[in-house]
Design a protein around this motif. Structure first.
Motif, PDB file in Angstrom:
ATOM      1  N   GLY A  56      37.112  28.812  16.043  1.00 35.04           N
ATOM      2  CA  GLY A  56      37.179  28.378  17.435  1.00 35.04           C
ATOM      3  C   GLY A  56      37.800  29.368  18.391  1.00 35.04           C
ATOM      4  O   GLY A  56      37.986  29.042  19.564  1.00 35.04           O
ATOM      5  N   ARG A  57      38.123  30.570  17.924  1.00 33.93           N
ATOM      6  CA  ARG A  57      38.742  31.554  18.803  1.00 33.93           C
ATOM      7  C   ARG A  57      37.671  32.374  19.519  1.00 33.93           C
ATOM      8  O   ARG A  57      36.600  32.647  18.973  1.00 33.93           O
ATOM      9  CB  ARG A  57      39.673  32.474  18.016  1.00 33.93           C
ATOM     10  CG  ARG A  57      40.777  31.758  17.272  1.00 33.93           C
ATOM     11  CD  ARG A  57      41.627  30.891  18.184  1.00 33.93           C
ATOM     12  NE  ARG A  57      42.332  31.664  19.178  1.00 33.93           N
ATOM     13  CZ  ARG A  57      43.596  32.094  19.047  1.00 33.93           C
ATOM     14  NH1 ARG A  57      44.259  31.829  17.940  1.00 33.93           N
ATOM     15  NH2 ARG A  57      44.177  32.773  20.012  1.00 33.93           N
ATOM     16  N   ARG A  58      37.995  32.816  20.725  1.00 31.72           N
ATOM     17  CA  ARG A  58      37.042  33.553  21.546  1.00 31.72           C
ATOM     18  C   ARG A  58      37.573  34.950  21.815  1.00 31.72           C
ATOM     19  O   ARG A  58      38.726  35.129  22.218  1.00 31.72           O
ATOM     20  CB  ARG A  58      36.824  32.816  22.871  1.00 31.72           C
ATOM     21  CG  ARG A  58      35.835  33.498  23.795  1.00 31.72           C
ATOM     22  CD  ARG A  58      35.718  32.713  25.093  1.00 31.72           C
ATOM     23  NE  ARG A  58      34.855  33.400  26.047  1.00 31.72           N
ATOM     24  CZ  ARG A  58      34.674  33.007  27.290  1.00 31.72           C
ATOM     25  NH1 ARG A  58      35.303  31.919  27.732  1.00 31.72           N
ATOM     26  NH2 ARG A  58      33.880  33.684  28.101  1.00 31.72           N
ATOM     27  N   LEU A  59      36.706  35.943  21.585  1.00 35.64           N
ATOM     28  CA  LEU A  59      37.101  37.327  21.846  1.00 35.64           C
ATOM     29  C   LEU A  59      37.267  37.562  23.340  1.00 35.64           C
ATOM     30  O   LEU A  59      36.416  37.169  24.138  1.00 35.64           O
ATOM     31  CB  LEU A  59      36.044  38.286  21.308  1.00 35.64           C
ATOM     32  CG  LEU A  59      35.992  38.491  19.791  1.00 35.64           C
ATOM     33  CD1 LEU A  59      34.756  39.300  19.418  1.00 35.64           C
ATOM     34  CD2 LEU A  59      37.245  39.193  19.310  1.00 35.64           C
ATOM     35  N   THR A  60      38.342  38.214  23.715  1.00 37.06           N
ATOM     36  CA  THR A  60      38.581  38.557  25.121  1.00 37.06           C
ATOM     37  C   THR A  60      38.976  40.023  25.221  1.00 37.06           C
ATOM     38  O   THR A  60      39.406  40.636  24.239  1.00 37.06           O
ATOM     39  CB  THR A  60      39.710  37.689  25.724  1.00 37.06           C
ATOM     40  OG1 THR A  60      40.920  37.902  24.969  1.00 37.06           O
ATOM     41  CG2 THR A  60      39.342  36.216  25.680  1.00 37.06           C
ATOM     42  N   GLY A  61      38.818  40.565  26.398  1.00 36.12           N
ATOM     43  CA  GLY A  61      39.292  41.927  26.654  1.00 36.12           C
ATOM     44  C   GLY A  61      38.488  43.014  25.988  1.00 36.12           C
ATOM     45  O   GLY A  61      38.995  44.121  25.789  1.00 36.12           O
ATOM     46  N   LEU A  62      37.217  42.730  25.625  1.00 38.20           N
ATOM     47  CA  LEU A  62      36.398  43.782  25.032  1.00 38.20           C
ATOM     48  C   LEU A  62      36.041  44.815  26.096  1.00 38.20           C
ATOM     49  O   LEU A  62      35.747  44.455  27.242  1.00 38.20           O
ATOM     50  CB  LEU A  62      35.115  43.200  24.437  1.00 38.20           C
ATOM     51  CG  LEU A  62      35.272  42.261  23.251  1.00 38.20           C
ATOM     52  CD1 LEU A  62      33.893  41.825  22.757  1.00 38.20           C
ATOM     53  CD2 LEU A  62      36.043  42.919  22.124  1.00 38.20           C
ATOM     54  N   VAL A 106      42.913  40.466  14.104  1.00 37.95           N
ATOM     55  CA  VAL A 106      41.450  40.520  14.120  1.00 37.95           C
ATOM     56  C   VAL A 106      40.941  40.864  15.509  1.00 37.95           C
ATOM     57  O   VAL A 106      40.024  41.682  15.673  1.00 37.95           O
ATOM     58  CB  VAL A 106      40.858  39.180  13.637  1.00 37.95           C
ATOM     59  CG1 VAL A 106      39.346  39.141  13.862  1.00 37.95           C
ATOM     60  CG2 VAL A 106      41.175  38.962  12.155  1.00 37.95           C
ATOM     61  N   GLU A 107      41.518  40.272  16.526  1.00 38.30           N
ATOM     62  CA  GLU A 107      41.066  40.561  17.892  1.00 38.30           C
ATOM     63  C   GLU A 107      41.370  42.007  18.278  1.00 38.30           C
ATOM     64  O   GLU A 107      40.560  42.669  18.935  1.00 38.30           O
ATOM     65  CB  GLU A 107      41.710  39.599  18.886  1.00 38.30           C
ATOM     66  CG  GLU A 107      41.139  39.734  20.294  1.00 38.30           C
ATOM     67  CD  GLU A 107      41.697  38.709  21.247  1.00 38.30           C
ATOM     68  OE1 GLU A 107      40.920  38.173  22.059  1.00 38.30           O
ATOM     69  OE2 GLU A 107      42.923  38.440  21.200  1.00 38.30           O
ATOM     70  N   ALA A 108      42.531  42.512  17.866  1.00 40.45           N
ATOM     71  CA  ALA A 108      42.862  43.915  18.148  1.00 40.45           C
ATOM     72  C   ALA A 108      41.866  44.854  17.473  1.00 40.45           C
ATOM     73  O   ALA A 108      41.425  45.856  18.069  1.00 40.45           O
ATOM     74  CB  ALA A 108      44.287  44.211  17.679  1.00 40.45           C
ATOM     75  N   TRP A 109      41.492  44.543  16.243  1.00 40.85           N
ATOM     76  CA  TRP A 109      40.489  45.348  15.535  1.00 40.85           C
ATOM     77  C   TRP A 109      39.135  45.281  16.232  1.00 40.85           C
ATOM     78  O   TRP A 109      38.439  46.292  16.369  1.00 40.85           O
ATOM     79  CB  TRP A 109      40.373  44.847  14.098  1.00 40.85           C
ATOM     80  CG  TRP A 109      39.171  45.355  13.373  1.00 40.85           C
ATOM     81  CD1 TRP A 109      38.993  46.592  12.811  1.00 40.85           C
ATOM     82  CD2 TRP A 109      37.953  44.627  13.120  1.00 40.85           C
ATOM     83  NE1 TRP A 109      37.747  46.684  12.226  1.00 40.85           N
ATOM     84  CE2 TRP A 109      37.096  45.496  12.402  1.00 40.85           C
ATOM     85  CE3 TRP A 109      37.517  43.339  13.418  1.00 40.85           C
ATOM     86  CZ2 TRP A 109      35.820  45.104  11.994  1.00 40.85           C
ATOM     87  CZ3 TRP A 109      36.257  42.937  13.017  1.00 40.85           C
ATOM     88  CH2 TRP A 109      35.421  43.825  12.313  1.00 40.85           C
ATOM     89  N   ALA A 110      38.765  44.088  16.702  1.00 39.48           N
ATOM     90  CA  ALA A 110      37.479  43.922  17.380  1.00 39.48           C
ATOM     91  C   ALA A 110      37.423  44.756  18.662  1.00 39.48           C
ATOM     92  O   ALA A 110      36.388  45.349  18.979  1.00 39.48           O
ATOM     93  CB  ALA A 110      37.239  42.445  17.694  1.00 39.48           C
ATOM     94  N   ARG A 111      38.515  44.805  19.389  1.00 37.80           N
ATOM     95  CA  ARG A 111      38.535  45.624  20.618  1.00 37.80           C
ATOM     96  C   ARG A 111      38.355  47.098  20.283  1.00 37.80           C
ATOM     97  O   ARG A 111      37.678  47.830  21.009  1.00 37.80           O
ATOM     98  CB  ARG A 111      39.851  45.403  21.351  1.00 37.80           C
ATOM     99  CG  ARG A 111      39.980  44.028  21.996  1.00 37.80           C
ATOM    100  CD  ARG A 111      41.360  43.821  22.554  1.00 37.80           C
ATOM    101  NE  ARG A 111      41.530  42.497  23.138  1.00 37.80           N
ATOM    102  CZ  ARG A 111      42.681  41.862  23.209  1.00 37.80           C
ATOM    103  NH1 ARG A 111      43.772  42.434  22.724  1.00 37.80           N
ATOM    104  NH2 ARG A 111      42.746  40.676  23.757  1.00 37.80           N
ATOM    105  N   ALA A 160      30.725  50.373  18.895  1.00 39.08           N
ATOM    106  CA  ALA A 160      29.624  49.482  18.527  1.00 39.08           C
ATOM    107  C   ALA A 160      29.295  48.550  19.684  1.00 39.08           C
ATOM    108  O   ALA A 160      30.125  48.311  20.564  1.00 39.08           O
ATOM    109  CB  ALA A 160      29.992  48.667  17.288  1.00 39.08           C
ATOM    110  N   ALA A 161      28.085  48.031  19.682  1.00 37.57           N
ATOM    111  CA  ALA A 161      27.657  47.103  20.725  1.00 37.57           C
ATOM    112  C   ALA A 161      28.480  45.816  20.671  1.00 37.57           C
ATOM    113  O   ALA A 161      28.937  45.401  19.605  1.00 37.57           O
ATOM    114  CB  ALA A 161      26.180  46.778  20.560  1.00 37.57           C
ATOM    115  N   ARG A 162      28.648  45.186  21.827  1.00 39.98           N
ATOM    116  CA  ARG A 162      29.400  43.931  21.871  1.00 39.98           C
ATOM    117  C   ARG A 162      28.775  42.883  20.944  1.00 39.98           C
ATOM    118  O   ARG A 162      29.483  42.120  20.295  1.00 39.98           O
ATOM    119  CB  ARG A 162      29.426  43.384  23.301  1.00 39.98           C
ATOM    120  CG  ARG A 162      30.377  44.102  24.230  1.00 39.98           C
ATOM    121  CD  ARG A 162      30.475  43.352  25.528  1.00 39.98           C
ATOM    122  NE  ARG A 162      31.420  43.976  26.441  1.00 39.98           N
ATOM    123  CZ  ARG A 162      31.862  43.405  27.544  1.00 39.98           C
ATOM    124  NH1 ARG A 162      31.427  42.201  27.868  1.00 39.98           N
ATOM    125  NH2 ARG A 162      32.707  44.018  28.340  1.00 39.98           N
TER     126      ARG A 162
END
Length: 420
Positions: free
Chosen positions: A160-166, A117-122, A128-130
């Motif tokens: 509870g997970r936080r997106l990083t590296g965007l 999920v995080e890889a897809w979000a990056r 798309a906007a953050r």
């Protein structure tokens, strides 16, 4: 324990071979036998079945068949069970259909993990906007919480997970100069729009009311009176009331049982408890509103000239040329000529005017607890419980807003906003 394992022979060309795997068999809560295939050894199959029976006995078992339900199918089930404001529902579907479902609709609920999920979000953040990316992931997490509550899966791996590296935000944001209008600019725009539509613009800038609050404002709530004991007497001032019972004008799309969409408008309660409030009106604006209401034949204060509720898209067509400018238009079939307009403040929106009002409050030194109240926001922290606006705070704010108007009128050299 009654769980056991049985051999499952592989079949090739319609014939059973000597190769096999093991299938776990265990007793389900309803007394029927459940099974899970694909184990390489008998012991692993037995242990897996035993764990299911322990979970069943402790009341925490989740049927493995349910965890294989696809995310897209559960989204429909989850959305149908939610009852938020209509616009919230519309925004959720936009996020889901534009970004989330194209990637995740066929993923089994039990197959989600944070790494993917995080890889897809990056990757999504490249286009798309953050804020959009974060909204999508937060919405997915809420849906997965629903899957846990429904006992389709045991845990939500997104919780509870936080997106990083965007990557850096690709969406261009307006500068302060493009967002906050000078009082002179608001008055020039109002004059260009005329006394009916121009008053709408002035009211937003000098009160900070939201679009839906003004679009749904009934005349009986337009000029009420605040009365507070003060200095041996009574402090009074005119107010616009955003009423919890009257509601605000909501506009969004709804879906029928077949998924077909249609536009919808109706009065709904304000978005939260703090949004239901009385907004103090400076003297000049009270006079303009009083004059408007004396001549206005319709029940709602800010509508089209025929008394119909605004569609946002229709108002956009009114505001854009007035703010951005336009070329001269020759008369045509059923269409009058229109003079050319120079740009007053290109890109200005009603939301910018709300930002403008709050910035003006800061500029004139409005007490934060009063500024939050007037904007319909919750004052943060414990001070939001202990601090309350007082009549001197209100007088100071109204005098400051009146001063901004009077100064702008002097700078423009105007005697009145509208000529004639």
């Amino acid at each position: 324990m009654v769980a056991y394992a049985e051999k499952v022979f592989k079949v090739k060309n319609g014939k059973k071979t000597t190769k096999f795997t093991w299938r776990s068999r265990y007793k389900k809560p309803d007394g029927t036998w459940g099974s899970e295939p694909g184990f390489p050894t008998k012991r692993l199959a037995e242990e897996w079945g035993e764990r299911q029976e322990v979970a069943i006995s402790e009341g925490r078992w989740v049927d493995p068949e349910l965890s294989r339900k696809k995310f897209g199918g559960f989204v429909t089930e989850w959305m149908a069970a939610q009852k938020p404001r209509g616009r919230t529902t519309m925004n959720r579907w936009e996020r889901l259909e534009s970004h989330v479902l194209p990637r995740w609709k066929d993923t089994q609920l039990g197959a989600f993990n944070w790494f993917d999920v995080e890889a897809w979000a990056r990757e999504l953040a490249l286009t798309a906007a953050r804020s959009t990316v974060r909204d999508c992931v937060q919405l997915m997490s809420r849906i997965m919480n629903g899957a846990v509550d429904k006992r389709y899966v045991t845990v939500n791996p997104l919780a509870g997970r936080r997106l990083t590296g965007l990557p850096a935000d690709t969406v261009k944001r307006k500068s302060d100069e493009e967002t906050v209008a000078e009082p002179e600019v608001v008055l020039q725009l109002a004059r260009r729009l005329g006394p009916v539509y121009g008053l709408h613009v002035i009211t937003v800038a000098w009160t900070g009311l939201r679009w839906e609050e003004l679009a749904g404002l009934h005349r009986r709530n337009a000029l009420l009176e605040r009365r507070q004991k003060h200095d041996g007497g009574v402090f009074t001032c005119p107010v616009i009331r955003i009423d919890e019972d009257e509601g605000v004008l909501a506009e969004y799309t709804v879906r029928d049982e077949d998924g077909k969409r249609r536009a919808f408008r109706a009065l709904e309660p304000p978005k939260n408890a703090k949004s239901a409030r009385d907004v103090d009106v400076p003297p000049f604006l009270a006079q303009l509103l009083e004059k408007h209401l004396a001549d206005w034949p319709h029940d709602f204060v800010f509508t089209t000239k025929t008394g119909k509720w605004w569609w946002r898209s229709y108002w956009f067509e009114v505001l854009r040329p007035a703010a951005d400018g336009r070329d001269e238009r020759k008369p045509g079939r059923g269409r009058p000529a229109s003079p050319a307009w120079e740009s007053i403040m290109r890109g200005l929106t009603m939301r910018d005017l709300r930002h403008t009002h709050d910035s003006w409050q800061e500029e004139i030194g409005v007490a934060p607890v009063l500024g939050y109240e007037q904007m319909g926001h919750k004052y943060p922290g414990i001070k939001g419980t202990y601090r309350h606006p007082t009549p001197p705070m209100r007088k100071f704010r109204l005098e400051g807003l009146q001063g901004l108007y009077e100064r702008a009128m002097r700078n423009l050299g105007w005697e009145s906003v509208w000529e004639g």
